[in-house]
Design an enzyme around this catalytic site. Structure first.
Site, PDB file in Angstrom:
ATOM      1  N   HIS A  12      33.951  45.225  38.463  1.00  0.00           N
ATOM      2  CA  HIS A  12      35.218  45.935  38.701  1.00  0.00           C
ATOM      3  C   HIS A  12      36.401  45.386  37.885  1.00  0.00           C
ATOM      4  CE1 HIS A  12      36.071  42.970  42.274  1.00  0.00           C
ATOM      5  NE2 HIS A  12      36.567  42.497  41.151  1.00  0.00           N
ATOM      6  N   HIS A  59      41.857  42.422  46.713  1.00  0.00           N
ATOM      7  CA  HIS A  59      42.335  41.179  46.104  1.00  0.00           C
ATOM      8  C   HIS A  59      43.746  40.875  46.607  1.00  0.00           C
ATOM      9  CE1 HIS A  59      39.195  42.740  43.438  1.00  0.00           C
ATOM     10  NE2 HIS A  59      39.017  41.514  43.003  1.00  0.00           N
ATOM     11  N   HIS A 193      31.609  35.169  36.953  1.00  0.00           N
ATOM     12  CA  HIS A 193      32.935  34.848  36.408  1.00  0.00           C
ATOM     13  C   HIS A 193      33.653  33.842  37.281  1.00  0.00           C
ATOM     14  CE1 HIS A 193      33.932  38.273  39.107  1.00  0.00           C
ATOM     15  NE2 HIS A 193      35.234  38.186  38.878  1.00  0.00           N
ATOM     16  N   GLU A 240      31.378  37.516  44.435  1.00  0.00           N
ATOM     17  CA  GLU A 240      31.532  38.965  44.664  1.00  0.00           C
ATOM     18  C   GLU A 240      30.177  39.672  44.698  1.00  0.00           C
ATOM     19  OE1 GLU A 240      35.974  39.677  42.654  1.00  0.00           O
ATOM     20  OE2 GLU A 240      34.213  40.277  41.523  1.00  0.00           O
TER      21      GLU A 240
HETATM   22  C1  DHB Z   1      39.307  39.352  36.530  1.00  0.00           C
HETATM   23  C2  DHB Z   1      38.124  39.652  37.198  1.00  0.00           C
HETATM   24  C3  DHB Z   1      38.129  40.015  38.541  1.00  0.00           C
HETATM   25  O1  DHB Z   1      37.011  40.275  39.260  1.00  0.00           O
HETATM   26  C4  DHB Z   1      39.326  40.121  39.205  1.00  0.00           C
HETATM   27  O2  DHB Z   1      39.284  40.561  40.466  1.00  0.00           O
HETATM   28  C5  DHB Z   1      40.531  39.803  38.569  1.00  0.00           C
HETATM   29  C6  DHB Z   1      40.504  39.421  37.234  1.00  0.00           C
HETATM   30  C7  DHB Z   1      39.318  38.966  35.093  1.00  0.00           C
HETATM   31  O3  DHB Z   1      38.292  39.047  34.416  1.00  0.00           O
HETATM   32  O4  DHB Z   1      40.370  38.592  34.593  1.00  0.00           O
HETATM   33 FE    FE Z   2      37.447  40.639  41.473  1.00  0.00          FE
END
Ligand code: DHB
Ligand code: FE
Length: 284
Positions: A12, A59, A193, A240
């Site tokens: 996402h 978020h 991530h 996530e």
């Molecule tokens: C990023 C990724 C995410 O899942 C998020 O919620 C906010 C930022 C990113 O890659 O910067």
């Molecule tokens: Fe996210």
């Protein structure tokens, strides 16, 4: 009766939403990401689901750090797009399906899962970016969407096992709705991530592809992976991915039906700070 026709899984990344909204999808950096969703957009157009049950995480947009539900179901008639960072995206309002959402709430809570019922809430990139990736830029979203928010932001977060079992309960709930509806269930967020601390920027292609393999072929085993393994291997925001197990738990094979058909699989690094993963599984 209602039936679950398929499940869709996708990252996402908020920068993807900004790339769409600012007309940058054909830029060399973004082009390969959007190419991975060309098939999916055509597939969704043909599938014409009646309702999408969309598992995502908020978020700190609808829920501040003052109140943090672990699992929250949106039962409203509609949901307004809102966002941190880039601000609210210029995308259509999300129409809900209050009747089915109420039925699912009743069934799942009686099935011993404690859901928070949310009669008014805004939806952020966690929900709107998957819709944009799958639908492009329509004037209206193709069908009603039931938002289902999972806390994967503030610890403690739910385990993969609990998410998987919750998915099974949601599957039972949908299948017991008396109206003849084709329902898709989407699991979103991920893949690996980490946005913070000394490991910021972490991406783990091996873990991500193992996760995709096992989500397809060994979802029950995958559900036993403890949360600490996600954090270690896929980064703090890689947690996530437990949301994908909710969607997978609702598929027919988990209750003894046929294995789903893999209609599409896509993986790409990088998009902003994350790996992008995407899968479409169809019930047979
Ligand atoms: C990023 C990724 C995410 O899942 C998020 O919620 C906010 C930022 C990113 O890659 O910067
Ligand atoms: Fe996210």
């Amino acid at each position: 009766m209602a039936r679950i026709t398929s499940s869709v899984y996708t990252s996402h990344v908020p920068a993807i939403g900004a790339a769409i909204d600012l007309g940058k999808t054909q830029e060399p950096y973004w082009q390969p990401v959007f190419k991975g969703y060309e098939y999916s957009k055509k597939w969704l157009e043909q599938e014409k689901p009646d309702v999408i049950f969309l598992v995502y995480n908020d978020h700190a947009t609808a829920f501040s750090l003052e109140v943090i539900p672990t699992f929250a179901i949106g039962t409203a008639e509609s949901f307004k797009p809102a966002d941190e960072g880039w601000g609210p995206r210029p995308v259509p309002m999300v129409t809900g399906h209050a009747e089915l959402a109420s039925h699912i709430s009743h069934s799942v809570i009686q099935d011993d899962f404690d859901l928070t019922i949310v009669n008014k809430m805004d939806v952020d990139h966690g929900l709107t970016v998957p819709l944009s990736l799958m639908c492009g830029q329509p004037k209206e979203w193709p069908c009603p969407v039931i938002p289902f928010a999972v806390n994967v932001v503030q610890y403690p977060v739910p385990s993969g096992k609990r998410c998987f079992e919750l998915g099974r309960a949601i599957g039972r709930a949908i299948r017991s709705f008396p109206e003849d509806l084709n329902v898709q269930i989407w699991g979103t967020g991920g893949m690996s991530h980490q946005l913070q601390g000394p490991r910021a920027g972490l991406i783990n292609k091996e873990f991500d592809n193992m996760f995709l393999d096992r989500l397809i072929a060994d979802p029950k085993g995958l559900a036993n992976v403890p949360h600490i393994d996600y954090v270690r291997e896929a980064g703090s925001e890689g947690i996530e991915l437990v949301m994908w197990l909710i969607a997978r738990g609702a598929m027919n094979d988990i209750e003894g039906g046929h294995a789903p058909e893999v209609k599409h699989r896509f993986y790409h690094v990088p998009a902003s700070n994350t790996a992008v993963g995407h899968l479409i599984l169809e019930n047979k």
